[in-house]
Design a protein around this motif. Structure first.
Motif, PDB file in Angstrom:
ATOM      1  N   ALA A   1      47.581  47.797  36.366  1.00 40.30           N
ATOM      2  CA  ALA A   1      46.631  46.693  36.498  1.00 40.30           C
ATOM      3  C   ALA A   1      45.295  47.048  35.847  1.00 40.30           C
ATOM      4  CB  ALA A   1      46.436  46.342  37.969  1.00 40.30           C
ATOM      5  N   THR A   2      44.826  48.287  36.057  1.00 38.28           N
ATOM      6  CA  THR A   2      43.560  48.706  35.445  1.00 38.28           C
ATOM      7  C   THR A   2      43.683  48.790  33.932  1.00 38.28           C
ATOM      8  OG1 THR A   2      43.046  49.993  37.441  1.00 38.28           O
ATOM      9  CG2 THR A   2      41.801  50.500  35.460  1.00 38.28           C
TER      10      THR A   2
ATOM     11  N   LEU B   1      45.734  47.081  31.975  1.00 42.00           N
ATOM     12  CA  LEU B   1      45.764  45.718  31.431  1.00 42.00           C
ATOM     13  C   LEU B   1      44.384  45.082  31.497  1.00 42.00           C
ATOM     14  CD1 LEU B   1      49.114  44.212  32.788  1.00 42.00           C
ATOM     15  CD2 LEU B   1      48.524  44.753  30.432  1.00 42.00           C
ATOM     16  N   GLY B   2      43.685  45.307  32.607  1.00 40.28           N
ATOM     17  CA  GLY B   2      42.327  44.771  32.709  1.00 40.28           C
ATOM     18  C   GLY B   2      41.412  45.316  31.627  1.00 40.28           C
TER      19      GLY B   2
ATOM     20  N   ILE C   1      50.713  42.924  39.873  1.00 40.58           N
ATOM     21  CA  ILE C   1      49.901  43.131  38.664  1.00 40.58           C
ATOM     22  C   ILE C   1      49.465  41.795  38.081  1.00 40.58           C
ATOM     23  CG2 ILE C   1      50.012  43.986  36.290  1.00 40.58           C
ATOM     24  CD1 ILE C   1      51.831  46.229  37.345  1.00 40.58           C
ATOM     25  N   TRP C   2      50.356  40.806  38.118  1.00 40.70           N
ATOM     26  CA  TRP C   2      50.017  39.465  37.634  1.00 40.70           C
ATOM     27  C   TRP C   2      48.799  38.923  38.381  1.00 40.70           C
ATOM     28  CZ3 TRP C   2      50.565  34.691  40.362  1.00 40.70           C
ATOM     29  CH2 TRP C   2      50.382  33.556  39.584  1.00 40.70           C
TER      30      TRP C   2
ATOM     31  N   TRP D   1      46.407  40.828  40.163  1.00 42.61           N
ATOM     32  CA  TRP D   1      45.219  41.669  40.235  1.00 42.61           C
ATOM     33  C   TRP D   1      44.720  42.183  38.892  1.00 42.61           C
ATOM     34  CZ3 TRP D   1      42.219  42.505  44.484  1.00 42.61           C
ATOM     35  CH2 TRP D   1      42.716  42.001  45.691  1.00 42.61           C
ATOM     36  N   ALA D   2      45.451  41.945  37.814  1.00 41.42           N
ATOM     37  CA  ALA D   2      44.946  42.348  36.499  1.00 41.42           C
ATOM     38  C   ALA D   2      43.665  41.592  36.161  1.00 41.42           C
ATOM     39  CB  ALA D   2      46.010  42.116  35.430  1.00 41.42           C
TER      40      ALA D   2
ATOM     41  N   ALA E   1      40.708  43.326  37.847  1.00 39.42           N
ATOM     42  CA  ALA E   1      40.315  44.516  37.085  1.00 39.42           C
ATOM     43  C   ALA E   1      39.581  44.124  35.807  1.00 39.42           C
ATOM     44  CB  ALA E   1      41.546  45.361  36.762  1.00 39.42           C
ATOM     45  N   MET E   2      40.051  43.074  35.156  1.00 35.72           N
ATOM     46  CA  MET E   2      39.434  42.651  33.892  1.00 35.72           C
ATOM     47  C   MET E   2      37.980  42.233  34.102  1.00 35.72           C
ATOM     48  SD  MET E   2      40.344  39.294  31.636  1.00 35.72           S
ATOM     49  CE  MET E   2      39.713  38.311  33.014  1.00 35.72           C
TER      50      MET E   2
ATOM     51  N   THR F   1      40.268  51.452  39.915  1.00 34.47           N
ATOM     52  CA  THR F   1      41.535  52.092  40.272  1.00 34.47           C
ATOM     53  C   THR F   1      41.582  52.442  41.749  1.00 34.47           C
ATOM     54  OG1 THR F   1      41.693  53.024  38.036  1.00 34.47           O
ATOM     55  CG2 THR F   1      43.096  53.990  39.722  1.00 34.47           C
TER      56      THR F   1
END
Length: 448
Positions: A98-99, A101-102, A321-322, A324-325, A328-329, A374
């Motif tokens: 997730a991090t 991708l963000g 991840i879908w 929470w990405a 992170a972004m 993270t």
């Protein structure tokens, strides 16, 4: 006692003033304002934690002490061990992906004109509850390609490179000249000769499942020096079975059926049936057996069992991840906005390409932000419950089990409050070091 300046006697100290806070509010008044919050904090946080710690040392009934038996069960109970293993997988992969991708989204959206719109789309899943997201992905991962998006895409890609057969259920009927050859193939009982017309009737394909390009079957005509034939669906809808092993009106050919001429275990020639089922082979096939290879009858590919025992945990992590990405972004994009642009430009002037600028300049400067994101996600995944409970079906929920879900099952489904309390305390012990690390890093950033 009065002072005498002439005599050098010091003046008596003034009476102490009541200390006030920065805002001028007395400490007592400040404490009164904080009291409701402290009461709620004690009632909703401190008391439950203390009660869980105490309850974890009692047996199922709550009347007798169990000592450390409940904590021993954390490492001996098969379900809890599976949950612990899955939690390790969650903590390692979900925050990292997730991090990452963000970070990629934050860097790339700085370079496009529609970056704000893209950020909005990526962040939008954060507005959806875990319950709604779980229902969405339960449908996404449906095994049926006509319902599940994941398998629809996967099957589409697979069939592009390895198309499935249109005749998966086809097989010889009664008194057929074909017999099973092993491995799903069928072969003629007798060798064929030039000038011969061969009939290869099959049954088993529902008329409404026949290929759209199938035409009315035609009886092949003999040709000198060649072997001709027809392969067709030996069944007439609404008219019985017609003439057994005979081409009847309204019966359809098998377009695209592959026919092989096999002699001494070696394929000497092949042919493909036309839309009306007819085919033709040269004299090379003289004396050979005709075989319908197993590829003609291959079952349709139905994709992956996303919610099966082996893939259910990665599938649920994908749903997380879908969601929470985007979180992170947004945080990384805020940190990226504070990166001095002159450092990036200086690196480019010194000859660094974009990948080197990203790896050697951007990522090191964003390291504090990446660490905070993270660690925050690590704390979050330790508590994940909703997605696993909703997405994983009952048949594979044991394989997708996590500690928070096991806590719920032990406490409410299996009526083992002592073990459930021990799991809760164990989760608290796992979260505390991560929280401490996060708070310490935040304080360090504030001092800077």
């Amino acid at each position: 006692m009065a002072s005498d300046p002439a005599a050098g006697i010091p003046a008596a100290p003034a009476a102490p003033q009541s200390r006030r806070s920065v805002t001028g509010t007395r400490r007592t008044v400040a404490a009164l304002f904080l009291l409701p919050a402290l009461v709620l904090l004690g009632a909703l946080v401190v008391y439950p934690i203390g009660y869980s710690v105490v309850r974890s040392f009692y047996d199922q009934s709550g009347d007798g002490l169990a000592g450390f038996d409940n904590y021993e069960a954390l490492f001996t109970d098969e379900g809890i061990r599976t949950a612990l293993k899955n939690n390790i997988i969650w903590v390692v992969f979900a925050p990292t992906v997730a991090t990452a991708l963000g970070l990629v989204f934050a860097v790339l959206t700085e370079r496009v004109r529609w970056g704000t719109a893209f950020k909005l789309v990526v962040f939008m899943p954060m507005a959806i509850s875990m319950l709604a997201a779980g229902i969405i992905f339960r449908l996404v991962y449906d095994q049926d390609p006509d319902k599940g998006v994941a398998n629809a895409v996967w099957v589409g890609v697979h069939d592009t490179f390895a198309p499935s057969s249109a005749f998966p259920k086809a097989h010889p009927g009664r008194e057929s000249p074909l017999e099973a050859a092993g491995g799903g193939a069928f072969v003629t009982r007798e060798p064929v000769r030039t000038g011969q017309v061969v009939r290869l009737p099959l049954v088993g394909v529902a008329p409404d499942l026949m290929p759209g390009d199938a035409k009315e079957a035609a009886a092949a005509e003999p040709e000198p020096g060649r072997i001709t034939g027809t392969t067709w669906q030996d069944f007439t809808r609404g008219k019985g079975v017609g003439t057994l092993n005979g081409v009847d009106p309204a019966e359809q050919g098998y377009p695209g059926m592959r026919i092989e001429a096999v002699r001494d275990g070696r394929v000497v020639e092949t042919a493909t049936a036309a839309a009306d089922g007819t085919f033709s082979l040269s004299s090379k096939a003289d004396g050979a057996l005709l075989r319908l290879p197993a590829d003609n009858f291959k079952e349709p590919y139905n994709g992956l069992d996303w919610l099966g025992p082996s893939l259910v945990t990665p599938a649920v992590i994908g749903a997380y991840i879908w969601m929470w990405a985007g979180f992170a972004m947004v945080l990384i994009a805020a940190g990226l906005a504070g990166v001095p642009r002159e450092l990036l430009e200086a690196a480019r002037v010194d000859g660094a390409n974009e990948w080197q600028v990203f790896r050697r300049v951007t990522v090191p400067l964003l390291a504090p932000v990446l660490a905070v994101v993270t660690v925050t996600l690590m704390i979050n995944v330790l508590k994940v419950f909703d997605l696993v409970f909703i997405i994983a079906p009952g048949s594979s929920q044991d394989d997708a089990n996590v500690l928070a879900l096991e806590l719920y099952r032990k406490g409410f489904s299996e009526d083992q409050p002592g073990i459930a309390s021990a799991i809760a305390v164990f989760l608290l012990l796992l979260v505390i070091p991560v929280m401490w690390f996060n708070i310490r890093r935040l304080r360090r950033e504030v001092r800077r």
